[in-house]
Design an enzyme around this catalytic site. Structure first.
Site, PDB file in Angstrom:
ATOM      1  N   SER A 118       0.813  -1.216   0.000  1.00 27.02           N
ATOM      2  CA  SER A 118       0.000   0.000   0.000  1.00 27.02           C
ATOM      3  C   SER A 118       0.843   1.261   0.000  1.00 27.02           C
ATOM      4  O   SER A 118       0.304   2.361  -0.022  1.00 27.02           O
ATOM      5  CB  SER A 118      -0.929  -0.001   1.227  1.00 27.02           C
ATOM      6  OG  SER A 118      -0.192  -0.211   2.413  1.00 27.02           O
ATOM      7  N   HIS A 139      -2.664  -2.995  -5.820  1.00 27.62           N
ATOM      8  CA  HIS A 139      -3.094  -2.629  -4.477  1.00 27.62           C
ATOM      9  C   HIS A 139      -4.616  -2.727  -4.349  1.00 27.62           C
ATOM     10  O   HIS A 139      -5.362  -1.850  -4.776  1.00 27.62           O
ATOM     11  CB  HIS A 139      -2.619  -1.200  -4.149  1.00 27.62           C
ATOM     12  CG  HIS A 139      -3.025  -0.720  -2.804  1.00 27.62           C
ATOM     13  ND1 HIS A 139      -3.242   0.617  -2.509  1.00 27.62           N
ATOM     14  CD2 HIS A 139      -3.261  -1.402  -1.651  1.00 27.62           C
ATOM     15  CE1 HIS A 139      -3.579   0.740  -1.251  1.00 27.62           C
ATOM     16  NE2 HIS A 139      -3.612  -0.474  -0.704  1.00 27.62           N
ATOM     17  N   GLU A 151      -5.646  -0.174  -7.211  1.00 31.01           N
ATOM     18  CA  GLU A 151      -4.602   0.724  -7.704  1.00 31.01           C
ATOM     19  C   GLU A 151      -3.558  -0.112  -8.437  1.00 31.01           C
ATOM     20  O   GLU A 151      -2.990  -1.035  -7.855  1.00 31.01           O
ATOM     21  CB  GLU A 151      -3.917   1.444  -6.530  1.00 31.01           C
ATOM     22  CG  GLU A 151      -4.520   2.750  -6.128  1.00 31.01           C
ATOM     23  CD  GLU A 151      -3.650   3.498  -5.120  1.00 31.01           C
ATOM     24  OE1 GLU A 151      -3.406   4.692  -5.330  1.00 31.01           O
ATOM     25  OE2 GLU A 151      -3.227   2.883  -4.124  1.00 31.01           O
ATOM     26  N   ASN A 189      -3.203   6.174  -0.314  1.00 26.50           N
ATOM     27  CA  ASN A 189      -2.655   6.431   1.022  1.00 26.50           C
ATOM     28  C   ASN A 189      -1.930   7.767   1.143  1.00 26.50           C
ATOM     29  O   ASN A 189      -1.800   8.305   2.237  1.00 26.50           O
ATOM     30  CB  ASN A 189      -1.744   5.276   1.441  1.00 26.50           C
ATOM     31  CG  ASN A 189      -2.558   4.090   1.893  1.00 26.50           C
ATOM     32  OD1 ASN A 189      -3.527   4.229   2.629  1.00 26.50           O
ATOM     33  ND2 ASN A 189      -2.198   2.906   1.424  1.00 26.50           N
TER      34      ASN A 189
END
Length: 296
Positions: A118, A139, A151, A189
């Site tokens: 991540s 991800h 992702e 993130n």
């Protein structure tokens, strides 16, 4: 691409294995711990039972999904003959690098190697294999069987061919792939973790309490759950690890983790998985009771 290996039977790994298996892929679920594999398979069965009870799938679909998963405790045996490996181990740089070094020895150079990291650099991970062009970030979001987003992160050397292959594969899983470039935290993130960290700072500075902060964000910003509850759900140790990766990568103090977060992780207060974080989960996992430390 029909044979998939998933490394790690934890929360993300079993969710990824579940998703591939339900879509008709043959999945080899690998973990060094037999106990983790048993727990992971039990979680998959429970999640499938929930889907059956809601009428989302049939009992036959459930059995086919479970039948598509084979478990292994030996990495070499597990990755033999697969088209794609998805690594979903703990968010630890050295652990992931070590796994990819092993994959470099065990897998054909045609095998696509994906990581569910991540935040950690795909380029850094790819640097330990002899064909870095086949390494890519994939991800998934938690819970994997439900969340639509994936992702897709290109490393510095990742080819267009590999990227398209994984984008198309994600669509076959019923997901919505979004291509992003390889910088710390990627997109999800890089935006989410500073918000969570700022929420923890707001609590740490005494601006408002846990319930109040989460309520403002839920009712005022239309978030489905508050940032402190979300941090508990993700795992405070995972949040800290991601923030540290971004802080190290950018050298920008805005990514420095709040001292309260650091202390909570040190104390083992990791959120839902430990039974306590910002909320007390001893009786319910629905974040209905603020942890005693923050309830005054």
């Amino acid at each position: 691409m029909k044979n998939i290996a998933v490394i790690g039977a934890g929360t993300m790994g079993n969710g990824i294995a579940h998703t591939f298996a339900q879509s008709g892929f043959t999945v080899k679920l690998i973990d060094v711990s037999e106990k983790s594999i048993e727990k992971g398979m039990a979680t998959i069965a429970a999640n499938l039972d929930r889907m059956v009870s809601k009428g989302a799938i049939s009992e036959d679909d459930k059995h086919k999904t479970i039948g598509n998963i084979i478990t292994y405790t030996d990495l070499k045996d597990g990755v033999t003959g697969v088209d794609l490996v998805v690594e979903a181990a703990t968010e630890n740089v050295e652990l992931k690098l070590n796994i990819f070094r092993q994959l470099n020895e065990c897998c054909s150079h045609n095998t696509v190697l994906a990581t569910n990291t991540s935040s950690i650099s795909i380029t850094q991970i790819a640097a330990v294999v002899s064909h870095p062009e086949r390494v890519i970030g994939m991800h998934f979001m938690n819970p994997v069987p439900i969340m639509k987003l994936v992702e897709i992160i290109r490393g510095y050397n990742t080819t267009d061919e590999v990227t398209k292959l994984i984008m198309d594969l994600s669509v076959k899983l019923g997901k919505v792939p979004v291509e992003v470039n390889d910088y710390p935290g990627f997109v999800a993130n890089r935006i989410l973790m500073p918000m969570i960290n700022e929420s923890i700072e707001t609590l740490y500075n005494g601006v408002a309490g846990v319930y109040e902060i989460d309520t403002v964000m839920k009712l005022g910003m239309a978030h489905p759950m508050g940032p402190l509850q979300l941090a508990d759900f993700i795992g405070l140790d995972v949040c800290l690890a991601i923030l540290n990766v971004m802080y190290d990568g950018f050298k920008n103090p805005k990514y420095a983790p709040c001292p309260l977060l650091v202390n909570m992780v040190r104390a083992g207060k990791l959120g839902v998985k430990s039974g306590e974080g910002f909320y007390d989960y001893s009786e319910s996992k629905k974040a209905e009771k603020v942890a005693k430390q923050f309830s005054n």
